[in-house]
Design an enzyme around this catalytic site. Structure first.
Site, mmCIF file in Angstrom:
data_model
loop_
_atom_site.group_PDB
_atom_site.id
_atom_site.type_symbol
_atom_site.label_atom_id
_atom_site.label_comp_id
_atom_site.label_asym_id
_atom_site.label_seq_id
_atom_site.Cartn_x
_atom_site.Cartn_y
_atom_site.Cartn_z
ATOM 1 C CB ILE A 191 -8.273 2.725 9.740
ATOM 2 C CG1 ILE A 191 -7.817 2.472 8.310
ATOM 3 C CG2 ILE A 191 -7.229 3.497 10.550
ATOM 4 C CD1 ILE A 191 -7.542 3.738 7.508
ATOM 5 C CE1 TYR A 199 0.810 1.824 4.117
ATOM 6 C CE2 TYR A 199 1.242 -0.527 4.311
ATOM 7 C CZ TYR A 199 1.411 0.768 4.785
ATOM 8 O OH TYR A 199 2.181 1.011 5.889
ATOM 9 C CE1 TYR A 227 -4.780 5.941 12.623
ATOM 10 C CE2 TYR A 227 -4.961 6.540 10.309
ATOM 11 C CZ TYR A 227 -4.465 5.705 11.297
ATOM 12 O OH TYR A 227 -3.658 4.641 10.955
ATOM 13 C CG PHE A 242 0.248 9.258 5.545
ATOM 14 C CD1 PHE A 242 0.001 7.977 6.008
ATOM 15 C CD2 PHE A 242 -0.745 9.894 4.797
ATOM 16 C CE1 PHE A 242 -1.191 7.333 5.748
ATOM 17 C CE2 PHE A 242 -1.945 9.246 4.534
ATOM 18 C CZ PHE A 242 -2.172 7.966 5.007
ATOM 19 C CG ASP A 243 3.299 3.913 6.231
ATOM 20 O OD1 ASP A 243 4.532 3.808 6.137
ATOM 21 O OD2 ASP A 243 2.580 3.030 6.732
ATOM 22 C CG PHE A 301 -4.702 3.885 2.492
ATOM 23 C CD1 PHE A 301 -3.444 3.692 3.035
ATOM 24 C CD2 PHE A 301 -5.661 4.561 3.227
ATOM 25 C CE1 PHE A 301 -3.167 4.144 4.313
ATOM 26 C CE2 PHE A 301 -5.384 5.015 4.493
ATOM 27 C CZ PHE A 301 -4.135 4.821 5.052
#
Length: 563
Positions: free
Chosen positions: A96, A66, A122, A76-77, A139
């Protein structure tokens, strides 16, 4: 996802919250198309189609790549940047909510872009410093693979993780004999048992209860890892070491690697465990012999000590031929062969009731002692079905019905009432629907229907099936309302079920039609005696009941009666 980020559940993501999630699988997407999943704002855009039709389910262990970004494109990731796929258990709140809902819609190899609103990510606080408050996230996810994990007893006692999917769709049943390989370890990795090529009957089990529970959910060739809680292992007592097997401590959880190599299907042919069929080689197609079919078989008949008493169709000999349901072989063999397919090889275990009974039977190679359970190894080489009614023309149906009626008559005279009943039933079925018959053919069919149903009613009376006897006589009376035999036999059925008033009506009607009928007169005499007997019983019963009521009268009740 790396430990620093790890995508924790947004808030306390427990099972109760998971149940509240509304989820509806989207319609099939085309590449580049985007649709909403459920009703909470989760969107899915298909980037690359996956394989097949299967999708993961809650409890499955999924593996994904991902990349996560904010709506402005800020990354961010990314598992791709780390070069390590991310694994987690679906539907357990480990990620999540948007992931749990979205990834269960994906197929193996599929690549999709999920747009996840803050409520499914979140939420209001975000995840500082990387995720701002109330952030909608995107994502880019590829589903690499998953391992199916099932709670097979629905109580958390045995979890099954599939390593290799099996073949086809069938699972073994309680009576079947399974062949398995297995290895059992304690939680610390200690091997306590290992065995290849073990065969056992499912309902009898082997090693610990978990094995039989698990194999009933498996397909041929399937390989799994079982996590087994103590209640399906060795419980509070544990297990002492013995032979090549190590000990199992009390209340130990076991890890069992189990492979279902194959199994032999075992069928209870007669539903009373007295004719059991174990399939050694599956047959071809779906067709099976019907009653009256001409079958060709190879067979070897043995006693339980291995003594061969018959051998047919082997050593170059022609296959043994017989007609089913014609009493040309023992009953158990007759019943079993109509459950077989062409080319099927099976072992039959037949109890004395369906074999040679309580008398000695001289066979060509040995004597079968009284009350012997016998074993047959049988192969169904070929068969020709008896013609069914839908394949016959009108005249053929009438001729077949007449033939079955005559067979029924012979069986009735021999005292074989159950078999005779089946012949009469089959005869009646041949001519049940006569709308396409000509006038003369309808007359013939009508006469046959009356005779078959009347004779079948006589069988049912002998078999003490009085309700069916009454129904069959009623069928005759719908065709011929003044048929004395039908009235007489229906009266007999009524008497046996204590419907004496109805019996009397039928007998009186029969005597109006045929006043001199000796059998009916005799039955009327018996009926009157029975009615007197019942009247005496009723008088005694009510007399006792009123006497008890009188004895229970009290003084206050007497005062009330005078008022």
């Amino acid at each position: 996802m790396e430990d620093a980020f790890d995508f924790p559940a947004a808030g306390a993501m427990n099972d109760e919250m998971m149940d509240e999630m509304p989820y509806d699988a989207p319609a099939t997407l085309k590449v580049g198309e985007e649709k909403e999943i459920g009703s909470q704002g989760l969107k899915k855009k298909l980037l690359k189609e996956g394989e097949g039709w299967d999708t993961p389910d809650n409890g499955d262990e999924v593996e994904v790549h991902y990349t996560g970004t904010l709506l402005d494109g800020t990354q961010f990731d990314s598992s791709r940047d780390r070069g390590t796929p991310f694994k987690f258990t679906l539907g357990q709140g480990q990620v999540i909510k948007g992931w749990d809902q979205g990834i269960k819609t994906m197929k193996k190899g599929e690549n999709a872009l999920f747009t996840i609103p803050a409520e499914l990510a979140y939420g209001e606080p975000g995840s500082p410093p990387t995720i701002p408050p109330n952030a909608t996230l995107q994502f880019d996810v590829q589903l690499l693979s998953w391992l199916s994990v099932k709670d097979i007893c629905k109580d958390g006692g045995i979890f099954k993780k599939i390593l290799n999917k099996g073949e086809k769709w069938e699972n073994p049943k309680d009576l079947d004999e399974v062949l398995v390989n297995y290895e059992v370890r304690l939680e610390d990795g200690t091997v306590v048992a290992k065995s290849d090529g073990v065969e056992f009957t499912v309902q009898d089990g082997h090693f610990c209860p978990a094995l039989s529970k698990a194999v009933k959910t498996m397909k041929k060739g399937e390989k799994v890892i079982l996590t087994v809680k103590p209640q399906y292992g060795f419980g509070e007592k544990g297990k002492q070491a013995s032979g090549n097997e190590g000990g199992v401590p009390a209340n130990a959880t076991l890890q069992i690697t189990l492979e279902l190599v194959s199994w032999k299907t075992v069928t209870d042919v007669t539903k009373d465990r007295k004719v059991m069929k174990k399939i050694l080689t599956e047959g071809e197609g779906y067709e099976r012999p019907n009653e009256g079919a001409a079958v060709q078989v190879k067979l070897i008949g043995k006693l339980q000590d291995g003594t061969i008493f018959t051998k047919k169709g082997h050593d170059g000999a022609e296959p043994f031929e017989f007609k089913t349901n014609e009493e040309q072989v023992i009953d158990g063999l007759d019943r079993a062969v109509v459950t077989m397919k062409k080319g099927e090889v099976a072992v039959l275990t037949i109890a004395p009731e369906y074999a040679f009974g309580s008398t000695e039977s001289k066979q060509e190679l040995a004597v079968v002692p009284p009350n012997s359970t016998v074993i047959y190894e049988i192969e169904l080489v070929s068969f020709v079905k008896e013609k069914e009614s839908w394949d016959m023309n009108t005249q053929e149906k009438i001729e077949a019905a007449g033939k079955k009626k005559e067979e029924g008559n012979s069986l009735f005279k021999a005292g074989k009432y159950s078999k005779a009943s089946k012949r009469y039933e089959k005869a009646a079925k041949y001519i049940e629907y006569d709308s396409s018959f000509g006038d003369e053919e309808k007359k013939q069919a009508k006469a046959l229907k009356v005779l078959c149903n009347l004779n079948n009613a006589a069988c049912k009376l002998k078999l003490k099936d009085y309700k069916q006897a009454e129904k069959l006589c009623t069928k005759v009376l719908e065709i011929e309302s003044k048929n004395v035999k039908a009235l007489y036999r229906r009266a007999q059925a009524y008497i046996h079920v204590a419907d004496l008033d109805l019996a009397e009506l039928d007998i009186k009607k029969a005597l109006e039609i045929d006043p001199d009928n000796r059998d009916v007169k005799l039955e009327y005499k018996l009926l009157k005696e029975k009615m007197k007997e019942y009247n005496k019983k009723d008088a005694k019963f009510y007399g006792n009941m009123f006497a008890k009521l009188d004895s229970k009268k009290t003084a206050p009740m007497a005062i009330d009666s005078k008022a």
